[in-house]
Design an enzyme around this catalytic site. Structure first.
Site, PDB file in Angstrom:
ATOM      1  N   HIS A 126       0.834  -1.197   0.000  1.00  0.00           N
ATOM      2  CA  HIS A 126       0.000   0.000   0.000  1.00  0.00           C
ATOM      3  C   HIS A 126       0.871   1.249   0.000  1.00  0.00           C
ATOM      4  CE1 HIS A 126      -3.801  -2.190   1.725  1.00  0.00           C
ATOM      5  NE2 HIS A 126      -3.363  -2.692   0.590  1.00  0.00           N
ATOM      6  N   GLU A 156       1.371   3.626   2.171  1.00  0.00           N
ATOM      7  CA  GLU A 156       2.172   3.855   3.368  1.00  0.00           C
ATOM      8  C   GLU A 156       3.416   2.969   3.384  1.00  0.00           C
ATOM      9  OE1 GLU A 156      -2.235   3.859   4.719  1.00  0.00           O
ATOM     10  OE2 GLU A 156      -1.025   3.092   3.064  1.00  0.00           O
ATOM     11  N   CYS A 204      -1.525  -1.448   7.498  1.00  0.00           N
ATOM     12  CA  CYS A 204      -0.633  -0.292   7.406  1.00  0.00           C
ATOM     13  C   CYS A 204      -0.568   0.469   8.726  1.00  0.00           C
ATOM     14  CB  CYS A 204      -1.099   0.631   6.289  1.00  0.00           C
ATOM     15  SG  CYS A 204      -0.880  -0.070   4.639  1.00  0.00           S
ATOM     16  N   THR A 260     -27.910  -4.206 -29.661  1.00  0.00           N
ATOM     17  CA  THR A 260     -26.569  -3.825 -30.104  1.00  0.00           C
ATOM     18  C   THR A 260     -25.701  -5.050 -30.324  1.00  0.00           C
ATOM     19  OG1 THR A 260     -26.678  -1.698 -28.942  1.00  0.00           O
ATOM     20  CG2 THR A 260     -24.484  -2.535 -29.489  1.00  0.00           C
ATOM     21  N   ASP A 299     -24.774  -5.435 -34.154  1.00  0.00           N
ATOM     22  CA  ASP A 299     -23.428  -4.914 -34.423  1.00  0.00           C
ATOM     23  C   ASP A 299     -22.310  -5.903 -34.094  1.00  0.00           C
ATOM     24  OD1 ASP A 299     -24.706  -2.593 -35.143  1.00  0.00           O
ATOM     25  OD2 ASP A 299     -24.301  -1.551 -33.251  1.00  0.00           O
ATOM     26  N   GLY A 316     -27.138   1.086 -26.751  1.00  0.00           N
ATOM     27  CA  GLY A 316     -27.979   1.977 -27.533  1.00  0.00           C
ATOM     28  C   GLY A 316     -28.879   2.821 -26.648  1.00  0.00           C
TER      29      GLY A 316
END
Length: 369
Positions: free
Chosen positions: A92, A94, A130, A241, A245, A301
């Protein structure tokens, strides 16, 4: 062309002031615009927290589904260490900031302050807590941007630090720290993914033509579209769609991970391998939350986009305006067009000009705003 309940104009641009921060011998420009007023308005805490935000943004692509976090270690006005959360599963912010402190500066830690844009974790996940690391290093103070909404943290990290005798200040640039991780915050607070809508339109409000493909984006805005795909864990279109498509919904014009493709709608024919399918918006968002998917990009769409808008299940939207009007096409009058969705509870917050195209950035106005 705003037909929704609420659509406001852009606010005036605020003046920005820059200051120079010397980081380990190098001069770096650090913006100090929009410093908040009140208890934590301005001063060194806001100054260093803004550096945390700068660092945190470096993890935009690889930190997810973890939040973007930056950390800075300061002793007597000098930054002796800094870092950010680079990749999910790794150290992380720290951890990286403290690891960057040079050996000759380690004796300064007991007189140092660590700034972190998000509350230090207090639990064992893929990495140790941490908060425990900060305590073990003996730092005297911790400045936190905002509290972590994750159920296993939510103030526990702050309390652990205070119980160990460390002075903790919370809320420095809190709004900006929360905004940076708006997707992470939405997922944990609303129990659903952060939903981004995207479409392109002509000047006169046409986004599609029945029975054929209408190309509105140019090469550069297509690149931006694919970049945005890399910033989301999942991507969705509607059943029509998909069937008409046959989109791949992968990343081709940018470098990054392909999002999980999803189709919304019942009775989907020939669902492509690896795709997910859900019948309703509610079923979709509930399932994605259970699967830990924090971000969803909707490229469907009009019907699909309108469904998210009408249900109020969206957070931000990007609308690209083409440089032509469909009505100017002589053949356009004889073909059926698909009009753009109708806004509801929306506010336009920014405009971007990209190689002859205008891209509007909208946000959803929740009932709490």
């Amino acid at each position: 062309m705003n037909n929704g309940k609420k659509a406001t104009s852009l606010p005036p641009r605020k003046e920005e002031k820059d200051v120079t921060l010397f980081i380990k011998g190098n001069a770096n420009q650090l913006s100090t615009k929009s410093l908040p007023s009140g208890r934590f308005g301005g001063g060194l805490d806001s100054f260093y927290m803004r550096r945390c935000l700068q660092l945190a943004r470096n993890g935009q692509q690889n930190a997810q589904p973890n939040p973007m976090v930056g950390a800075v270690v300061v002793c007597n006005g000098r930054i002796i260490g800094e870092g950010y959360h680079v990749r999910c599963g790794e150290g992380h912010a720290e951890v990286n900031a403290l690891a960057s402190v040079k050996q000759e500066d380690e004796h300064l830690l007991k007189e140092s302050t660590i700034y972190v844009s998000l509350e230090p974790c207090s639990h064992y996940g893929k990495t140790p807590p941490c908060a425990d690391l900060i305590i073990s290093k003996g730092l005297k103070r911790c400045v936190v941007g905002c509290i972590d909404p994750f159920a296993q943290v939510q103030g526990r990290g702050i309390q652990k630090l205070r119980d160990a005798g460390i002075e903790v200040t919370v809320g420095v640039l809190a709004e900006e720290c929360q905004a940076l991780n708006k997707r992470f915050m939405t997922f944990h607070q609303q129990k659903r993914p952060f939903v981004t809508l995207k479409w392109a339109r002509t000047q006169d409000g046409v986004m599609g033509v029945k029975g054929e493909r209408l190309i509105i984006s140019n090469t550069y805005t297509q690149m931006l579209c694919h970049k945005r795909r890399t910033e989301h864990q999942a991507i969705l279109v509607g059943r029509k769609t998909l069937e008409e498509d046959a989109p791949t919904l992968n990343v081709r014009a940018w470098i990054g991970k392909n999002p999980q493709p999803i189709v919304l709608g019942s009775h989907v024919k020939n669902l492509p391998q690896g795709w997910w399918s859900f019948p309703t918006v509610e079923d979709l968002l509930s399932a994605l939350y259970e699967k830990g998917v924090q971000t969803l990009l909707v490229e469907g769409g009009r019907t699909t986009l309108q469904a998210f808008i009408d249900k109020g299940m969206w957070d931000e939207a990007f609308v690209e305006w083409g440089d032509f009007s469909w009505a100017e096409n002589p053949e356009g009058k004889t073909r059926e067009t698909v009009k753009v969705p109708v806004w509801r509870d929306a506010e336009r917050i920014a405009d971007e000009r990209v190689m002859g195209r205008n891209i509007e950035h909208w946000k959803h106005l929740s009932t709490t705003e």
